[in-house]
Design an enzyme around this catalytic site. Sequence first.
Site, PDB file in Angstrom:
ATOM      1  CB  CYS A  40     -23.843   6.051   6.688  1.00 56.30           C
ATOM      2  SG  CYS A  40     -23.175   4.472   6.135  1.00 56.30           S
ATOM      3  CG  HIS A  47     -19.627  10.077   4.309  1.00 54.51           C
ATOM      4  ND1 HIS A  47     -20.962   9.746   4.305  1.00 54.51           N
ATOM      5  CD2 HIS A  47     -18.945   8.925   4.085  1.00 54.51           C
ATOM      6  CE1 HIS A  47     -21.068   8.442   4.064  1.00 54.51           C
ATOM      7  NE2 HIS A  47     -19.870   7.934   3.933  1.00 54.51           N
ATOM      8  CB  ILE A  70     -26.604   3.451  10.413  1.00 50.59           C
ATOM      9  CG1 ILE A  70     -27.483   4.627   9.993  1.00 50.59           C
ATOM     10  CG2 ILE A  70     -26.542   2.459   9.273  1.00 50.59           C
ATOM     11  CD1 ILE A  70     -28.973   4.311   9.875  1.00 50.59           C
ATOM     12  N   GLY A  71     -25.565   1.741  13.215  1.00 53.50           N
ATOM     13  CA  GLY A  71     -24.893   0.537  13.718  1.00 53.50           C
ATOM     14  C   GLY A  71     -23.543   0.780  14.344  1.00 53.50           C
ATOM     15  NE  ARG A 102      -2.231  -1.849   3.253  1.00 54.29           N
ATOM     16  CZ  ARG A 102      -2.410  -1.792   4.564  1.00 54.29           C
ATOM     17  NH1 ARG A 102      -3.288  -0.961   5.056  1.00 54.29           N
ATOM     18  NH2 ARG A 102      -1.722  -2.555   5.380  1.00 54.29           N
ATOM     19  CD1 TRP A 122     -19.328  -4.026  -2.577  1.00 47.61           C
ATOM     20  CD2 TRP A 122     -19.596  -3.612  -0.405  1.00 47.61           C
ATOM     21  NE1 TRP A 122     -19.900  -2.774  -2.458  1.00 47.61           N
ATOM     22  CE2 TRP A 122     -20.074  -2.496  -1.133  1.00 47.61           C
ATOM     23  CE3 TRP A 122     -19.658  -3.573   0.990  1.00 47.61           C
ATOM     24  CZ2 TRP A 122     -20.604  -1.359  -0.524  1.00 47.61           C
ATOM     25  CZ3 TRP A 122     -20.194  -2.430   1.602  1.00 47.61           C
ATOM     26  CH2 TRP A 122     -20.655  -1.339   0.852  1.00 47.61           C
ATOM     27  CD  GLU A 172     -21.871  -1.154  -4.677  1.00 50.18           C
ATOM     28  OE1 GLU A 172     -21.955  -0.032  -4.194  1.00 50.18           O
ATOM     29  OE2 GLU A 172     -20.914  -1.916  -4.511  1.00 50.18           O
TER      30      GLU A 172
END
Length: 750
Positions: free
Chosen positions: A723, A691, A428-429, A15, A558, A602
């Site tokens: 989210c 976000h 949301i969790g 990475r 995913w 998606e």
Amino acid sequence: MQTMAFGFPKLGKNREFKKLIENFWKGNIEEKDFFKEIEKLKIKRAEIYSKNVDFFPSNEFSLYDFMLDTSIMLGIIPERFKPYKGLSTYFEMAKGKDALELTKWFNTNYHYLVPEIENDDFSLLKNFPLDDFIFHKNLGFTTLPKIIGPFTFLKLSKIVIKVNGKLKRCKIEEKEKFEKFLEKLIPLYQKILQELFDSGANSVLIEEPAFVMELNVWEWELIKEIYKNLTNLGELWILTYYDNVSNYHNFVELPVNGLGLDLISNKENLENLLKLGFPENKYLIAGIINGRQVWKANLKEKLNVIEKLSQVSKKLIISNSCPLYHLPISLEGEEHLPSSLLEKLSFAEEKLRELKILKDVFEGKDEALKVVKENEKLFKEEFGKNDEIRRKILNLSEKDFKRDLPYQERFKIQQKRLNLPLFPTTTIGSFPQTEDVRKMRTKFNKREISEKEYKSFIKKKIEEVIKFQEEIGLDVLVHGEFERTDMVEFFAQKLEGIATTKQGWVLSYGTRVYRPPIIYGDVYRTSPMTLEEITYAQSLTSKPVKGMLTGPVTILNWSYYREDIPKNEIAYQIAIALLEEIKDLEKAGIKIIQIDEPAFREGAPIKKRDWKNYFEWAVKAFKLCSKANPETQIHTHMCYSEFNEIIEYIYQMDFDVISIEASRSKGEILEAFENYKGWDRQIGIGVYDIHSPAIPTKEEIRKVIERALKVFPKELLWINPDCGLKTRKWEEVVPALKNMVEVAKELRKK
Ligand code: GLN
Ligand code: ZN
């Protein structure tokens, strides 16, 4: 026959790309040194390419996103970012305040930045491909400069228009607008190409994946027009991928020198080639090595295809089917995987080698023939089969896909059982995955702490988060997801038939990476996956705690998956495992269960003609896993989906409550519901954007709800962020959620 590859991942095995860019953002490295390091990474890639294939591109190393690069190259920079000051502006546009919109790249998990066209005042700001071509040339690498083609660029861009005094971004739908922009764009492309050819480029690769979309007749007319204007400057090769070109005839007639087709995503391109032929004077760039899945190619089969293709074209180049950046870099470092799986895998670097081997075979090299013999063995025996689960799938019947009572009746039962106030509040969790959480996980993974220590740490976190949620007065609580790294990987590690990698990182956008699991066999559950944490959380409070699962469609979309098993069957297998989990949660007294499906939309195919088939099994997979008792309230969550086109399918999922993102797409989602007659499910419209670090004011939150109240009766509305909160800091989460709860309370009084 020759070979070509493109889209090799830029991330680096360790990475390096991510680390370098993020270090630069932190100010730890000077711009000059930064570019030196970038150059080193580029050289490494070029070496890998040149060892294996005859042709490879330059201009593939965007510092954030290639669509952003193209936009800047063409001088398309929204007013709010001007004047363009190089890297600082570049990253502002990518991730600064009011950054460009981030959207899925076709049907992949890569996200690109959507160019924003405010006027047609385009100009060539910088010929990026030229710089990179020369960089490589000076090092002795002959590359094919690669650029996004004008049609795909415009097709994926948005224009800014004024509607009722408000600015709105929308796709370019009208022919006249397209033409107007093209008129300005074409001369710039001509100039870019001219400069490239003047500097010694033999051929230029133009990426036009939008050619695989379902296009109007006038769009194909424009495409012809575009390429009529770009021909004669030098040799052009057009690449298409992710699906078959939507008009084969028009495509092969384009006045260019090479045409690339994806021969993997479906059979149509190949059938057309064999049936209708291919122009003699053009290179056929045949994408026969799968760029999206991690499986080794069946070399014998590939040789057969090559054989057929060489009847069709004397100018054959074989390549990968689509960009290789959807794959991890190499298998090196994955030796922990069972050898029976490892021997079947092929990541990006191995894919390059497959191309090389095919060419070697073609040239009659003995070594390569041996490899083909070995390779043959891999496809002889069945792999990862579980008879019991196969039988279960075979025995599925209508009633397995249907809850015992209809929604309206469930609604009453659940209402009574849960006794929630009007405008129930929830999250949301996930809650912040702070440094301590990550540290403990690393320690546990390195075996520096025992499982017992790790588990008691997680329990402590659960205690804290339950206490916090009770204190601020949320109605439906969550356990915080501290034990999870990633919502898909977590389940992948618990389920049989799915492997996870150590270094199989793939870029999702910018420097954001994830490790897609590999579904290699039949999927099943051997023991509970979430029960311990959820029931512990529930034992601490009298308020309901939501069980939290990732849905079958998202786990599948995913992950990498087998292509020799129908996709719907894999989804059903996962669904059955999740249903078993739900049954355990119900037995343990859990009253609400959320099944996250952020990837539901998606996974939809590029062409609308294929939608019905996809959504039918996707909906069924969701229904199969959510066949809970009528008194159990089933939630689902989706984010960043465009709802308009799929709302009917979403309704068919037959959940009790859905929570969705709505703060970023500012009301557009609500429009979808406005237009949908008969919506009767409960819905949590995300009241603020998680976000962003900004803390939403009560005013802002109230506005979102008031807008939603114009569309939904109050009895249906839930209040929640849009989210999970995992990427936020506690300092942000605490006041934001407090504001949210207060607004709910005020509204109830009203
Ligand atoms: N439950 C998940 C979370 O809160 C949902 C994440 C998602 O939608 N991507 O993190
Ligand atoms: Zn989400």
